[in-house]
Design an enzyme around this catalytic site. Sequence first.
Site, mmCIF file in Angstrom:
data_model
loop_
_atom_site.group_PDB
_atom_site.id
_atom_site.type_symbol
_atom_site.label_atom_id
_atom_site.label_comp_id
_atom_site.label_asym_id
_atom_site.label_seq_id
_atom_site.Cartn_x
_atom_site.Cartn_y
_atom_site.Cartn_z
ATOM 1 N N TYR A 11 0.827 -1.211 0.000
ATOM 2 C CA TYR A 11 0.000 0.000 0.000
ATOM 3 C C TYR A 11 0.862 1.263 0.000
ATOM 4 O O TYR A 11 0.800 2.073 -0.932
ATOM 5 C CB TYR A 11 -0.941 -0.045 1.210
ATOM 6 C CG TYR A 11 -1.662 1.244 1.525
ATOM 7 C CD1 TYR A 11 -2.261 2.015 0.529
ATOM 8 C CD2 TYR A 11 -1.754 1.692 2.847
ATOM 9 C CE1 TYR A 11 -2.932 3.199 0.842
ATOM 10 C CE2 TYR A 11 -2.417 2.862 3.169
ATOM 11 C CZ TYR A 11 -3.001 3.615 2.167
ATOM 12 O OH TYR A 11 -3.657 4.782 2.483
ATOM 13 N N ASN A 32 7.925 -10.054 -1.960
ATOM 14 C CA ASN A 32 7.575 -11.479 -2.046
ATOM 15 C C ASN A 32 6.093 -11.684 -2.408
ATOM 16 O O ASN A 32 5.636 -12.820 -2.543
ATOM 17 C CB ASN A 32 7.923 -12.213 -0.744
ATOM 18 C CG ASN A 32 7.134 -11.714 0.448
ATOM 19 O OD1 ASN A 32 6.216 -10.912 0.301
ATOM 20 N ND2 ASN A 32 7.481 -12.185 1.631
ATOM 21 N N TYR A 141 4.325 -5.823 17.072
ATOM 22 C CA TYR A 141 4.538 -5.041 15.841
ATOM 23 C C TYR A 141 5.390 -3.810 16.151
ATOM 24 O O TYR A 141 6.454 -3.584 15.541
ATOM 25 C CB TYR A 141 3.185 -4.643 15.232
ATOM 26 C CG TYR A 141 3.302 -3.579 14.179
ATOM 27 C CD1 TYR A 141 4.016 -3.821 13.020
ATOM 28 C CD2 TYR A 141 2.731 -2.317 14.358
ATOM 29 C CE1 TYR A 141 4.155 -2.830 12.049
ATOM 30 C CE2 TYR A 141 2.858 -1.330 13.406
ATOM 31 C CZ TYR A 141 3.574 -1.597 12.247
ATOM 32 O OH TYR A 141 3.708 -0.616 11.311
ATOM 33 N N ASN A 170 -1.589 7.474 11.339
ATOM 34 C CA ASN A 170 -2.532 6.603 10.626
ATOM 35 C C ASN A 170 -2.539 6.881 9.130
ATOM 36 O O ASN A 170 -3.199 7.830 8.675
ATOM 37 C CB ASN A 170 -3.929 6.756 11.222
ATOM 38 C CG ASN A 170 -4.006 6.081 12.579
ATOM 39 O OD1 ASN A 170 -3.307 6.453 13.501
ATOM 40 N ND2 ASN A 170 -4.836 5.054 12.690
ATOM 41 N N ILE A 207 -17.970 0.494 16.208
ATOM 42 C CA ILE A 207 -17.122 1.482 16.907
ATOM 43 C C ILE A 207 -16.555 0.774 18.130
ATOM 44 O O ILE A 207 -17.306 0.365 19.025
ATOM 45 C CB ILE A 207 -17.954 2.717 17.327
ATOM 46 C CG1 ILE A 207 -18.488 3.435 16.086
ATOM 47 C CG2 ILE A 207 -17.133 3.648 18.204
ATOM 48 C CD1 ILE A 207 -19.433 4.600 16.389
ATOM 49 N N ASP A 285 -5.685 -0.473 22.220
ATOM 50 C CA ASP A 285 -5.885 0.810 21.544
ATOM 51 C C ASP A 285 -5.659 1.970 22.517
ATOM 52 O O ASP A 285 -6.435 2.139 23.455
ATOM 53 C CB ASP A 285 -7.329 0.924 21.013
ATOM 54 C CG ASP A 285 -7.506 0.311 19.645
ATOM 55 O OD1 ASP A 285 -6.487 0.095 18.945
ATOM 56 O OD2 ASP A 285 -8.666 0.054 19.274
HETATM 57 N N1 UFG Z 1 -11.728 1.219 14.788
HETATM 58 C C1 UFG Z 1 -13.077 1.060 15.022
HETATM 59 N N2 UFG Z 1 -13.742 0.160 14.244
HETATM 60 C C2 UFG Z 1 -13.140 -0.579 13.274
HETATM 61 C C3 UFG Z 1 -11.750 -0.390 13.049
HETATM 62 C C4 UFG Z 1 -11.070 0.521 13.838
HETATM 63 O O1 UFG Z 1 -13.659 1.686 15.888
HETATM 64 O O2 UFG Z 1 -13.829 -1.376 12.624
HETATM 65 C C5 UFG Z 1 -11.005 2.209 15.593
HETATM 66 C C6 UFG Z 1 -9.832 1.645 16.351
HETATM 67 O O3 UFG Z 1 -10.238 1.124 17.581
HETATM 68 C C7 UFG Z 1 -8.931 2.872 16.477
HETATM 69 C C8 UFG Z 1 -9.230 3.674 15.200
HETATM 70 O O4 UFG Z 1 -10.469 3.165 14.718
HETATM 71 O O5 UFG Z 1 -9.301 3.622 17.571
HETATM 72 C C9 UFG Z 1 -8.179 3.495 14.124
HETATM 73 O O6 UFG Z 1 -7.946 2.104 13.959
HETATM 74 P P1 UFG Z 1 -7.037 1.508 12.785
HETATM 75 O O7 UFG Z 1 -7.036 0.026 12.939
HETATM 76 O O8 UFG Z 1 -7.464 2.097 11.489
HETATM 77 O O9 UFG Z 1 -5.608 2.116 13.107
HETATM 78 P P2 UFG Z 1 -4.728 1.995 14.440
HETATM 79 O O10 UFG Z 1 -4.733 3.371 15.052
HETATM 80 O O11 UFG Z 1 -5.101 0.879 15.303
HETATM 81 O O12 UFG Z 1 -3.338 1.577 13.816
HETATM 82 C C10 UFG Z 1 -2.536 2.459 13.105
HETATM 83 C C11 UFG Z 1 -1.738 1.697 12.068
HETATM 84 C C12 UFG Z 1 -0.803 0.717 12.721
HETATM 85 C C13 UFG Z 1 0.017 1.446 13.731
HETATM 86 C C14 UFG Z 1 -0.859 2.176 14.692
HETATM 87 C C15 UFG Z 1 -0.068 2.980 15.665
HETATM 88 O O13 UFG Z 1 -2.606 0.987 11.208
HETATM 89 O O14 UFG Z 1 0.038 0.156 11.756
HETATM 90 O O15 UFG Z 1 -1.694 3.081 14.004
HETATM 91 O O16 UFG Z 1 -0.723 2.946 16.898
HETATM 92 F F1 UFG Z 1 0.783 0.578 14.424
#
Ligand code: UFG
Length: 327
Positions: A11, A32, A141, A170, A207, A285
């Site tokens: 991506y 890969n 990770y 993000n 959420i 989270d």
């Molecule tokens: N979320 C929801 N519903 C969903 C998916 C996500 O409420 O269906 C929330 C998550 O709980 C979080 C926010 O949306 O609060 C963002 O979630 P993401 O999974 O999109 O992203 P993250 O913040 O968890 O993760 C990102 C990157 C990771 C990195 C991280 C750093 O994708 O690679 O930030 O904390 F490690």
Amino acid sequence: MRILVPGGAGYIGSHIVRELIDAGDLVVIIDNLETGHREAVHPKAKFYQGDIRNRDFVDRVLDQEKIEAVIHFAANSLVGESMVNPLKYYDNNLYGTKVLLESMVAHGVDKIVFSSTAATYGEPESIPILETDRTEPTNPYGETKLAMEKMMKWTGVAHGLRYVALRYFNACGAHESGELGEAHNPETHLIPLILQVPNGQRKAISIYGEDYHTKDGTCVRDYIHVTDLAQAHILAVKYLMEGGESNVFNLGNGVGFTVKEVIETARRVTGHPIPAEIAPRRGGDPARLIASSEKAQRVLGWKPEHGDLEEIIASAWKWHQAHPNGY
Ligand code: UFG
């Protein structure tokens, strides 16, 4: 310039390759194709399919191509998966980077830019997060990405290699052409999951928790457009070429949006009601992650230009509508 891009079919990697080629650089991709896509490989890039853990393979590429700098994306990047399969992350992210660095040192390639993450900080000690803040990852990770940074640091001390670690917040959005975008399987990221609802692939978005100490109870994140990330990589390579010392930079907009705000914005962009339902918190989270990118702006001259959340979601929506099942 001649740049090697391990992970250039993924991506974020594919977006950087596009910018490099548009800027006139010569790009050699190794991937890969485990999570990357053959269709995301730029037709003007030279492509070697193979694994960075295979020293013979990496040596062969570096023997054949006169590489000046490496931009390294080849890694696994799912927080949840890393919790259930940590050794996969140690193997691919750490061992793979070790092999890549060994081969670079053996071939006299001494400059590398690589994708690190906000997950290196763990639970933040203050907001906005500075590069000098405590790094205590709360998942394998983030732990492996932090260890990759340290591996580069000590390889630099011993062998003179210089690195730039870019700690993304993000990453989101898609290329303006509509030809490149986010295609993960399984998808775990908020914006692509939200857009599956208006695309008819999901009934509602969950959420994960509405009892956080934030303005509406849902988690706050700093969403940064992949095109802005791409620009930062180009500036980081330039910085190293001009003799800059090894360094670490946060990449974010410095603005936080709650999960509910992201959903509301997606409703405006798509014109779809996007039903949402409250689900339990997702383990690990943090409530709020917002970057200070002041250092990247000051040292690299980086300026994010696509910070508007509507614009970010509109670019992702254009991609997902045209490619509902990815590439
Ligand atoms: N979320 C929801 N519903 C969903 C998916 C996500 O409420 O269906 C929330 C998550 O709980 C979080 C926010 O949306 O609060 C963002 O979630 P993401 O999974 O999109 O992203 P993250 O913040 O968890 O993760 C990102 C990157 C990771 C990195 C991280 C750093 O994708 O690679 O930030 O904390 F490690």
